[in-house]
Motif scaffolding. Structure first.
Motif, PDB file in Angstrom:
ATOM      1  N   ASN A  17       0.824  -1.210   0.000  1.00  0.00           N
ATOM      2  CA  ASN A  17       0.000   0.000   0.000  1.00  0.00           C
ATOM      3  C   ASN A  17       0.859   1.262   0.000  1.00  0.00           C
ATOM      4  O   ASN A  17       0.556   2.237  -0.691  1.00  0.00           O
ATOM      5  CB  ASN A  17      -0.927   0.012   1.220  1.00  0.00           C
ATOM      6  CG  ASN A  17      -1.751  -1.248   1.330  1.00  0.00           C
ATOM      7  OD1 ASN A  17      -1.237  -2.271   1.783  1.00  0.00           O
ATOM      8  ND2 ASN A  17      -3.002  -1.197   0.940  1.00  0.00           N
ATOM      9  N   ILE A  18       1.929   1.237   0.780  1.00  0.00           N
ATOM     10  CA  ILE A  18       2.846   2.385   0.826  1.00  0.00           C
ATOM     11  C   ILE A  18       3.486   2.603  -0.534  1.00  0.00           C
ATOM     12  O   ILE A  18       3.661   3.744  -0.990  1.00  0.00           O
ATOM     13  CB  ILE A  18       3.920   2.177   1.909  1.00  0.00           C
ATOM     14  CG1 ILE A  18       3.303   2.267   3.303  1.00  0.00           C
ATOM     15  CG2 ILE A  18       5.037   3.202   1.763  1.00  0.00           C
ATOM     16  CD1 ILE A  18       2.777   3.635   3.677  1.00  0.00           C
ATOM     17  N   THR A  19       3.833   1.511  -1.211  1.00  0.00           N
ATOM     18  CA  THR A  19       4.426   1.621  -2.551  1.00  0.00           C
ATOM     19  C   THR A  19       3.486   2.333  -3.507  1.00  0.00           C
ATOM     20  O   THR A  19       3.899   3.188  -4.300  1.00  0.00           O
ATOM     21  CB  THR A  19       4.760   0.218  -3.102  1.00  0.00           C
ATOM     22  OG1 THR A  19       5.675  -0.417  -2.220  1.00  0.00           O
ATOM     23  CG2 THR A  19       5.388   0.314  -4.494  1.00  0.00           C
ATOM     24  N   ILE A  20       2.203   1.991  -3.430  1.00  0.00           N
ATOM     25  CA  ILE A  20       1.204   2.627  -4.294  1.00  0.00           C
ATOM     26  C   ILE A  20       1.075   4.113  -3.960  1.00  0.00           C
ATOM     27  O   ILE A  20       0.974   4.959  -4.855  1.00  0.00           O
ATOM     28  CB  ILE A  20      -0.159   1.912  -4.164  1.00  0.00           C
ATOM     29  CG1 ILE A  20      -0.061   0.510  -4.788  1.00  0.00           C
ATOM     30  CG2 ILE A  20      -1.270   2.712  -4.843  1.00  0.00           C
ATOM     31  CD1 ILE A  20      -1.315  -0.310  -4.644  1.00  0.00           C
ATOM     32  N   ALA A  62       5.838   2.308   6.372  1.00  0.00           N
ATOM     33  CA  ALA A  62       5.901   3.757   6.164  1.00  0.00           C
ATOM     34  C   ALA A  62       7.322   4.283   6.357  1.00  0.00           C
ATOM     35  O   ALA A  62       7.801   5.110   5.572  1.00  0.00           O
ATOM     36  CB  ALA A  62       4.945   4.467   7.115  1.00  0.00           C
ATOM     37  N   ILE A  63       8.007   3.790   7.386  1.00  0.00           N
ATOM     38  CA  ILE A  63       9.389   4.219   7.632  1.00  0.00           C
ATOM     39  C   ILE A  63      10.280   3.792   6.473  1.00  0.00           C
ATOM     40  O   ILE A  63      11.095   4.578   5.973  1.00  0.00           O
ATOM     41  CB  ILE A  63       9.918   3.626   8.959  1.00  0.00           C
ATOM     42  CG1 ILE A  63       9.135   4.209  10.145  1.00  0.00           C
ATOM     43  CG2 ILE A  63      11.414   3.924   9.117  1.00  0.00           C
ATOM     44  CD1 ILE A  63       9.468   3.557  11.470  1.00  0.00           C
ATOM     45  N   MET A  64      10.117   2.540   6.017  1.00  0.00           N
ATOM     46  CA  MET A  64      10.919   2.052   4.895  1.00  0.00           C
ATOM     47  C   MET A  64      10.638   2.859   3.628  1.00  0.00           C
ATOM     48  O   MET A  64      11.561   3.238   2.905  1.00  0.00           O
ATOM     49  CB  MET A  64      10.630   0.568   4.649  1.00  0.00           C
ATOM     50  CG  MET A  64      11.248  -0.372   5.658  1.00  0.00           C
ATOM     51  SD  MET A  64      11.099  -2.110   5.164  1.00  0.00           S
ATOM     52  CE  MET A  64      12.200  -2.164   3.745  1.00  0.00           C
ATOM     53  N   GLY A  65       9.368   3.124   3.373  1.00  0.00           N
ATOM     54  CA  GLY A  65       9.003   3.896   2.189  1.00  0.00           C
ATOM     55  C   GLY A  65       9.581   5.297   2.231  1.00  0.00           C
ATOM     56  O   GLY A  65      10.092   5.803   1.216  1.00  0.00           O
ATOM     57  N   LEU A  69      12.328   7.380  -0.197  1.00  0.00           N
ATOM     58  CA  LEU A  69      12.142   8.746  -0.688  1.00  0.00           C
ATOM     59  C   LEU A  69      13.332   9.626  -0.319  1.00  0.00           C
ATOM     60  O   LEU A  69      13.815  10.415  -1.129  1.00  0.00           O
ATOM     61  CB  LEU A  69      10.863   9.344  -0.087  1.00  0.00           C
ATOM     62  CG  LEU A  69       9.523   9.025  -0.747  1.00  0.00           C
ATOM     63  CD1 LEU A  69       8.413   9.757  -0.010  1.00  0.00           C
ATOM     64  CD2 LEU A  69       9.512   9.422  -2.220  1.00  0.00           C
ATOM     65  N   LEU A  70      13.803   9.478   0.925  1.00  0.00           N
ATOM     66  CA  LEU A  70      14.925  10.270   1.413  1.00  0.00           C
ATOM     67  C   LEU A  70      16.195   9.972   0.617  1.00  0.00           C
ATOM     68  O   LEU A  70      16.941  10.883   0.253  1.00  0.00           O
ATOM     69  CB  LEU A  70      15.159   9.999   2.896  1.00  0.00           C
ATOM     70  CG  LEU A  70      16.325  10.743   3.544  1.00  0.00           C
ATOM     71  CD1 LEU A  70      16.084  12.253   3.509  1.00  0.00           C
ATOM     72  CD2 LEU A  70      16.537  10.267   4.979  1.00  0.00           C
ATOM     73  N   ALA A  71      16.423   8.674   0.344  1.00  0.00           N
ATOM     74  CA  ALA A  71      17.610   8.279  -0.423  1.00  0.00           C
ATOM     75  C   ALA A  71      17.602   8.928  -1.810  1.00  0.00           C
ATOM     76  O   ALA A  71      18.618   9.444  -2.272  1.00  0.00           O
ATOM     77  CB  ALA A  71      17.660   6.754  -0.549  1.00  0.00           C
ATOM     78  N   ARG A  72      16.443   8.919  -2.437  1.00  0.00           N
ATOM     79  CA  ARG A  72      16.332   9.542  -3.761  1.00  0.00           C
ATOM     80  C   ARG A  72      16.518  11.051  -3.677  1.00  0.00           C
ATOM     81  O   ARG A  72      17.105  11.668  -4.574  1.00  0.00           O
ATOM     82  CB  ARG A  72      14.959   9.199  -4.367  1.00  0.00           C
ATOM     83  CG  ARG A  72      14.810   9.606  -5.823  1.00  0.00           C
ATOM     84  CD  ARG A  72      13.571   8.985  -6.429  1.00  0.00           C
ATOM     85  NE  ARG A  72      12.350   9.477  -5.814  1.00  0.00           N
ATOM     86  CZ  ARG A  72      11.136   8.994  -6.077  1.00  0.00           C
ATOM     87  NH1 ARG A  72      11.005   7.990  -6.920  1.00  0.00           N
ATOM     88  NH2 ARG A  72      10.070   9.485  -5.489  1.00  0.00           N
TER      89      ARG A  72
END
Length: 258
Positions: A17-20, A62-65, A69-72
């Motif tokens: 769901n987070i990926t979506i 959510a933390i992983m997602g 985002l942060l890495a990008r």
């Protein structure tokens, strides 16, 4: 019925769901710059996590997602291993009793299965089951790796193992994204026009009906799931230790070949 057929995971809100959410809000806005994409994606993840109740499994996802985002955002390559361990560490620091949460344990170990067990299973498929179409083999590999990773926990908590799970997942998983998309469209359209929501609700009903009927049909098959004695924590941890040794030896052998 979903437990018997091994598809109870489709009712849990987690990484998929987070990926979506990231795809909809962050990736779509990349054309407006990485700053906009990052902050809108971050807000979307936070709002979604709050709206769905903030269960341990969704917080982990959510933390992983957000880490991806942060890495990008800072021009770094994301490492799923580090993101998983770091997200678990943050949750443990916030709540030391998190390991008593079944949802968190299932979410965490299924992710470990996808990371560490799927390469082993994919190697087997590439060697002995080459003729299986990629879309089918991908679903089976993901299902089997996640299922193998959480099976010791399922036996520990519930004393039950689903035998029919790979087949049912193969029939149901491909339409889950469609089901989620239709659910989202019905929600949005109901705010705009109720009649439009009713129209979109028809295919959503059909997709949901299909999922329920498949699960119901396979749950009636004899020995679709097997009841077992519940394992103690000591035996459960021993099983995971043995799995870890197998994965370590496999990776060591593969690295030596390289």
């Amino acid at each position: 019925i979903f437990i018997q057929t091994g598809i109870i995971h489709i009712t849990a809100i987690s990484g998929f769901n987070i990926t979506i959410i990231i795809k909809i809000f962050a990736d779509f806005l990349k054309q407006f710059g990485r700053v906009t994409s990052f902050w809108v994606g971050t807000i979307a993840i936070i709002v979604f996590t709050i709206l769905v109740g903030g269960q341990a499994s969704i917080v982990r996802a959510a933390i992983m997602g957000w880490l991806f985002l942060l890495a990008r955002f800072v021009y770094r390559l994301p490492y799923i291993y580090t993101a998983l361990i770091f997200s678990a560490l943050l949750m443990v620091l916030q709540d030391t009793t998190i390991f008593s949460d079944i949802g968190f344990l299932f979410s965490f170990f299924s992710m470990l299965g996808l990371i560490y067990l799927s390469p082993l299973i994919r190697l087997f498929f590439n060697k002995y089951l080459k003729r299986i179409p990629d879309i089918v083999s991908d679903i089976l590999i993901e299902t089997l790796s996640a299922q193998m990773a959480v099976t010791p926990l399922i036996i520990h908590f519930f004393g039950r193992v689903s035998i029919i799970s790979p087949v049912v997942n193969l029939l149901i998983l491909p339409i889950i994204p469609l089901s989620m998309l239709l659910s989202f469209l019905v929600f949005v359209s109901s705010i705009i026009n109720f009649n439009l929501a009713l129209v979109l609700g028809v295919p959503l009903f059909l997709v949901s009906k299909y999922t329920g009927n498949i699960a119901q049909f396979f749950s009636k098959i004899p020995y679709a799931s097997i009841n077992t004695e519940k394992y103690s924590w000591e035996i459960t941890l021993l099983i995971y230790f043995l799995i870890a040794i197998v994965v370590y030896l496999f990776n060591k052998k593969r690295n030596e070949k390289k």
